[in-house]
Design a protein around this motif. Structure first.
Motif, PDB file in Angstrom:
ATOM      1  N   ASP A   1     -34.613  25.035  23.744  1.00 58.53           N
ATOM      2  CA  ASP A   1     -34.928  26.278  23.039  1.00 58.53           C
ATOM      3  C   ASP A   1     -33.755  26.675  22.145  1.00 58.53           C
ATOM      4  O   ASP A   1     -32.787  27.259  22.615  1.00 58.53           O
ATOM      5  CB  ASP A   1     -35.271  27.392  24.032  1.00 58.53           C
ATOM      6  CG  ASP A   1     -35.870  28.615  23.334  1.00 58.53           C
ATOM      7  OD1 ASP A   1     -35.891  28.643  22.087  1.00 58.53           O
ATOM      8  OD2 ASP A   1     -36.300  29.550  24.045  1.00 58.53           O
ATOM      9  N   GLU A   2     -33.853  26.330  20.889  1.00 61.60           N
ATOM     10  CA  GLU A   2     -32.812  26.569  19.891  1.00 61.60           C
ATOM     11  C   GLU A   2     -31.436  26.115  20.380  1.00 61.60           C
ATOM     12  O   GLU A   2     -30.476  26.885  20.343  1.00 61.60           O
ATOM     13  CB  GLU A   2     -32.774  28.053  19.505  1.00 61.60           C
ATOM     14  CG  GLU A   2     -34.148  28.544  19.054  1.00 61.60           C
ATOM     15  CD  GLU A   2     -34.077  29.681  18.055  1.00 61.60           C
ATOM     16  OE1 GLU A   2     -33.063  29.755  17.335  1.00 61.60           O
ATOM     17  OE2 GLU A   2     -35.038  30.465  17.999  1.00 61.60           O
TER      18      GLU A   2
ATOM     19  N   SER B   1     -40.148  31.100  22.397  1.00 62.64           N
ATOM     20  CA  SER B   1     -39.532  31.082  23.730  1.00 62.64           C
ATOM     21  C   SER B   1     -40.540  31.421  24.815  1.00 62.64           C
ATOM     22  O   SER B   1     -40.436  30.931  25.936  1.00 62.64           O
ATOM     23  CB  SER B   1     -38.367  32.081  23.803  1.00 62.64           C
ATOM     24  OG  SER B   1     -37.336  31.680  22.936  1.00 62.64           O
TER      25      SER B   1
HETATM   26 MG   LIG Z   1     -36.642  32.457  21.187  1.00 64.70          MG
END
Ligand SMILES: [Mg+2]
Ligand SMILES: Nc1ncnc2c1ncn2[C@@H]1O[C@H](COP(=O)(O)OP(=O)(O)O)[C@@H](O)[C@H]1O
Ligand code: SF4
Length: 334
Positions: A185-186, A60
């Motif tokens: 992001d995920e 991240s």
């Molecule tokens: Mg992360």
């Protein structure tokens, strides 16, 4: 030369990001956390770079540096030949439109007190000068249908939708700005596994229709591989392996990548026994980032089944892998 013809859309070079955690004990200065170290990679236009690695490995932080949500300590980030780490003013505003993000929690990007039609409509007005009215409404409906939602969702509030539907709205919201790159992001980590693959397929459709370039972050290699052309594996802030998806998957070069692939449960009792042992090793309490900054050598040395003396002394540099990509491991550089 190859490098002259190949201009990547995104090029990250020697990225480094540190954080100074809050002081817990008044007499003890905290150690800087090296969240990202010496990270370099590139993504060609219209391609997907999948970034994987366990929680806390720095994924991240890489995404946030590219999105200009933080300033790196060192390194360069170029998008469409523009340096991002130092750009400001109008250039920064234009860049923010070019690159959109989809995060794990769609609540974060959706206004809870706005119905879906106004959330997306306002973006169209702000970023694309579309005035409220019939044309804007039609554009909102078109965006919703692109992400698999229908007219009946227009007047819903975020809380009235399922997790998967909310993530679809977050994707429509990102597309409303007509971005050139999506940083995901995920985006599927909070969804049921049955819905995960639907959302992955949606991302694939979007790439085919719009030619968007993706940075796609996930903690699960098996999910990320379906969308990625190239995979990068992070461990303790380092990018320890990169390569074409098929190669990383079939011929993982780094012991950590091998472990990640073996840790996935497979319905075969004998295999499972072996894999359970691997999993225990994988979840072995590793050194935390503070301590990792103090030790020398490869950050994976405490968990690596192939550790050698040299691994405790020096961090391996990047070595080219025969079938594509690079690995940072002394086994490969010998
Ligand atoms: Mg992360
Ligand atoms: N704002 C912050 N302040 C202090 N430490 C941070 C901050 N953001 C991230 N970190 C630390 O940086 C490391 C990498 O975090 P992160 O990039 O979120 O990893 P990932 O996304 O792979 O889980 C972790 O050790 C995390 O605790
Ligand atoms: S450098 Fe050494 S400790 Fe690190 S992954 Fe390679 S063999 Fe293992």
């Amino acid at each position: 030369m190859m490098s002259d013809q190949y201009t990547p859309f995104l090029q990250v070079r020697d990225l480094g990001v540190t954080f100074l955690p809050p002081r817990r004990l008044p007499w003890k200065a905290p150690h800087r956390v090296h969240a990202v170290r010496e990270v370099s990679f590139a993504i060609a236009a219209g391609r997907t770079f999948g970034l994987v690695g366990e929680s806390g490995s720095g994924k991240s932080t890489v995404a946030r540096a590219i999105l200009r949500l933080l300033r790196p300590d060192r390194g360069s980030i170029r998008v469409a030949n523009q340096e991002i780490t130092t750009c400001k003013g109008r250039d920064l505003l234009a860049y923010r439109r070019q690159v959109q993000a989809v995060f794990q929690d769609p609540y974060a990007s959706l206004n809870p007190s706005h119905v879906i039609s106004s959330t997306i409509g306002e973006l169209l007005t702000r970023h694309r000068n579309v005035r409220p009215g019939r044309e804007r409404d039609q554009m909102v409906v078109a965006l919703l249908s692109q992400v698999g939602l229908s007219q009946e969702h227009l007047d819903r509030f975020p809380y009235e939708l399922s997790g998967g539907q909310r993530q679809r709205v977050a994707i429509a919201r990102a597309l409303a700005v007509a971005p050139q790159m999506l940083i995901c992001d995920e985006p599927t980590s909070a969804l049921d596994s049955s819905i995960q693959s639907q959302v992955i397929n949606l991302f694939i459709d979007i790439r085919e229709q719009h030619g968007v370039t993706y940075l796609f972050i996930g903690h699960n290699l098996h999910v990320v591989r379906h969308i990625s052309d190239v995979i990068g594996v992070m461990y303790h802030g380092y990018l320890v392996e990169t390569g074409p998806t098929w190669r990383v998957y079939q011929e993982p070069a780094h012991p950590y990548t091998q472990m990640l692939l073996q840790a996935v449960p497979i319905p075969d009792p004998i295999q499972q026994k072996h894999r359970a042992a691997q999993r225990r090793l994988l979840h072995h309490p590793s050194v935390n980032s503070d301590q990792a900054d103090l030790i020398a050598g490869c950050p994976f040395q405490h968990r690596c089944p192939a550790v050698m003396d040299v691994c405790r002394q020096t961090m391996p540099g990047a070595t080219t892998v025969v079938n594509g990509g690079e690995v940072r491991c002394h086994l490969a550089s010998q």
